[in-house]
Design an enzyme around this catalytic site. Structure first.
Site, PDB file in Angstrom:
ATOM      1  N   ASP A 197       0.842  -1.189   0.000  1.00 15.33           N
ATOM      2  CA  ASP A 197       0.000   0.000   0.000  1.00 15.33           C
ATOM      3  C   ASP A 197       0.877   1.239   0.000  1.00 15.33           C
ATOM      4  OD1 ASP A 197       0.629  -0.960   2.708  1.00 15.33           O
ATOM      5  OD2 ASP A 197      -0.383   0.859   3.372  1.00 15.33           O
ATOM      6  N   GLU A 245      -0.148  -0.757   5.794  1.00 19.83           N
ATOM      7  CA  GLU A 245       0.896  -0.238   6.673  1.00 19.83           C
ATOM      8  C   GLU A 245       0.814   1.280   6.810  1.00 19.83           C
ATOM      9  OE1 GLU A 245       4.864   1.222   7.959  1.00 19.83           O
ATOM     10  OE2 GLU A 245       3.723   1.703   6.140  1.00 19.83           O
TER      11      GLU A 245
END
Length: 470
Positions: free
Chosen positions: A89, A152
């Site tokens: 991400d 994250e």
């Protein structure tokens, strides 16, 4: 057996960069508006995870997708498991790019794209390191599990879910910081003062918006202000032009009758190093603090200008603290939101990176007392305690030795404000992939990573993983 890791990396350079570019082309920003049961963080993170696992399956690895929250890639067997933690991400691309953030391009040896350095580039480097060990048929006595995350940059809900279903490795590292070693990470907690939506009569704050995430310094801010009359509007616009001229910012003012739209440009940066940025939100608040707003709008502006502006160490907030080993507490005001008449959602998002010696409870108490009746302070999301692995741990010493042998540089421990997946394990650290002296472009426009550094990191990771697992 002596292995020329650099030679092995060079032989796979084209394949590595192709796989990396394929991942960089995927816009894997979290998008809650499109989240579903099958795509818990939106379609982008899901697509990136599926692509990474497909690459590993192509290369003959055993993989598992844990409901599109996270996944893992396995190699080898043993009583102990070495964990490697990467994430696919990315933070929102934001504005100010010279190229398409999701069309990777190499200029002057630097690979530009959102995620090139945080964390798709390092993740692919570590994956290719594990792939080389497999292709060279090197003996290992431990299982190697490469865990791939997809949240994250937001709340780590990916790892919360993943470890509800999978066991934690015994020790390991995350390729999501810098060399030579990150063996200490500050605590990470976010508090949000919530304001009402009331306003005054002469000057009305219709809206104020700055920032995208708690872990990004806002690079842009925008406010819409209603003034008493057209003359006052023009005067405000002229004052703003003078303010921009005399401060390290950019900006424009547009007058429409008695309404003025102000847009201010600062400098985005990673929220773990707020001193590296120029917070557009607080600079805009400082300007507006010269005008007669009232009610919650007055409090929203005044607190932003008086207690938050250029105070990244929390001194004005009353929470400044420094530990001899872990350093100073830092604070990033990452998001500012205000809408006139809106009782919910008017807020300032304050993200703190704090060392051992002070607690989140103490920070919350100080904020609650400071904001008093003007705003309700609420804990937001994931709270992570300070984390530290000592230098004499075998994991730390091995990784440090590999770095020193490959670079000829002396390795030293380091504590950061950033939070990496390395802290998921009691014996977990962050290891690379940025080299000493690098220019930090993470969470900024025109993010890049030198291609040569990606390849150098791959060789170091391969050597390190093999030493830890053999």
């Amino acid at each position: 057996m002596t292995i020329d890791w650099k030679k092995e990396v060079t032989a796979r350079k084209d394949d590595l960069l192709k796989d990396l570019n394929d991942l960089l082309r995927i816009n894997s920003e979290r998008d809650d508006s499109q989240a579903t049961k099958e795509a818990p963080f939106g379609p982008g993170p899901k697509e990136a995870l599926e692509k990474m696992l497909a690459i590993a399956e192509r290369d003959g690895f055993a993989t598992k997708n844990v409901d599109n929250y996270a996944g893992h890639i396995d190699f080898g067997e043993g009583d102990e498991t070495l964990g490697i933690f990467g994430h696919l991400d990315v933070v929102p691309a934001g504005e100010g790019w010279d190229t398409d953030p999701y069309e990777p391009v190499v200029k002057d040896g630097k690979l530009y794209a959102r995620g090139s350095s945080d964390d798709k580039g390092p993740t692919v480097a570590a994956y290719y390191a594990m792939k080389m060990i497999k292709e060279l048929d090197l003996p290992v006595s431990k299982k190697i599990r490469f865990v791939i995350g997809t949240d994250e940059e937001s709340g780590w809900a990916d790892m919360d879910y993943y470890f509800e279903h999978e066991e934690k490795p015994d020790f390991g590292f995350s390729p999501d910081a810098e060399f030579p070693m990150i063996n200490g990470e500050k605590g990470n907690v976010t508090f949000i003062p919530h304001f009402g939506g009331t306003n005054g009569v002469d000057y009305v704050l219709s809206s104020f918006n700055a920032g995208l995430r708690a872990n990004m310094v806002p690079g842009n801010a925008k406010a819409v202000v209603q003034t008493p009359d057209e003359a006052a509007a023009q005067s405000l616009a002229n004052d703003f032009a003078d303010y921009v001229e005399n401060n390290p910012i950019g900006g424009t003012a547009e007058v429409n009758g008695n309404e003025v739209t102000l847009e201010l440009v600062g400098k985005a940066a990673h929220g773990a190093s707020p001193q590296s940025g120029t917070n557009a939100g607080t600079f805009l608040a400082v300007f507006l603090n010269n005008y007669e707003f009232d009610g919650a709008a007055r409090a929203f502006i005044d607190y932003s200008a008086t207690y938050i502006h250029e105070d990244v160490y929390g001194k004005k907030l009353g929470v400044a603290y420094e530990d001899e080993v872990m350093g100073e507490l830092t604070m990033n005001a990452g998001v500012f939101q205000f809408e006139n008449g809106q009782d919910e959602g008017n807020q300032i998002v304050l993200n703190f990176r704090y060392p051992k010696g002070i607690t989140a409870e103490e920070i919350e108490k100080a904020l609650t007392e400071l904001f008093a009746d003007n705003a309700k302070v609420v804990l937001d999301g994931h709270h992570m305690l300070p984390h530290y692995v000592p230098m004499d741990d075998e994991l730390v010493s091995t990784l440090m030795n590999v770095f020193e042998e490959h670079t000829g540089l002396k390795g030293e421990e380091k504590v950061i404000g950033g939070g990496t997946f390395g802290r998921l394990l009691e014996r977990g650290v962050a290891y690379g992939a940025q080299f000493p002296g690098y220019t930090d472009t993470m969470h900024q426009a025109n993010e890049y990573m030198p291609v040569e550094d990606i390849l150098r990191a791959t060789a170091i990771y391969a050597d390190a993983i093999y030493r830890l697992a053999k």
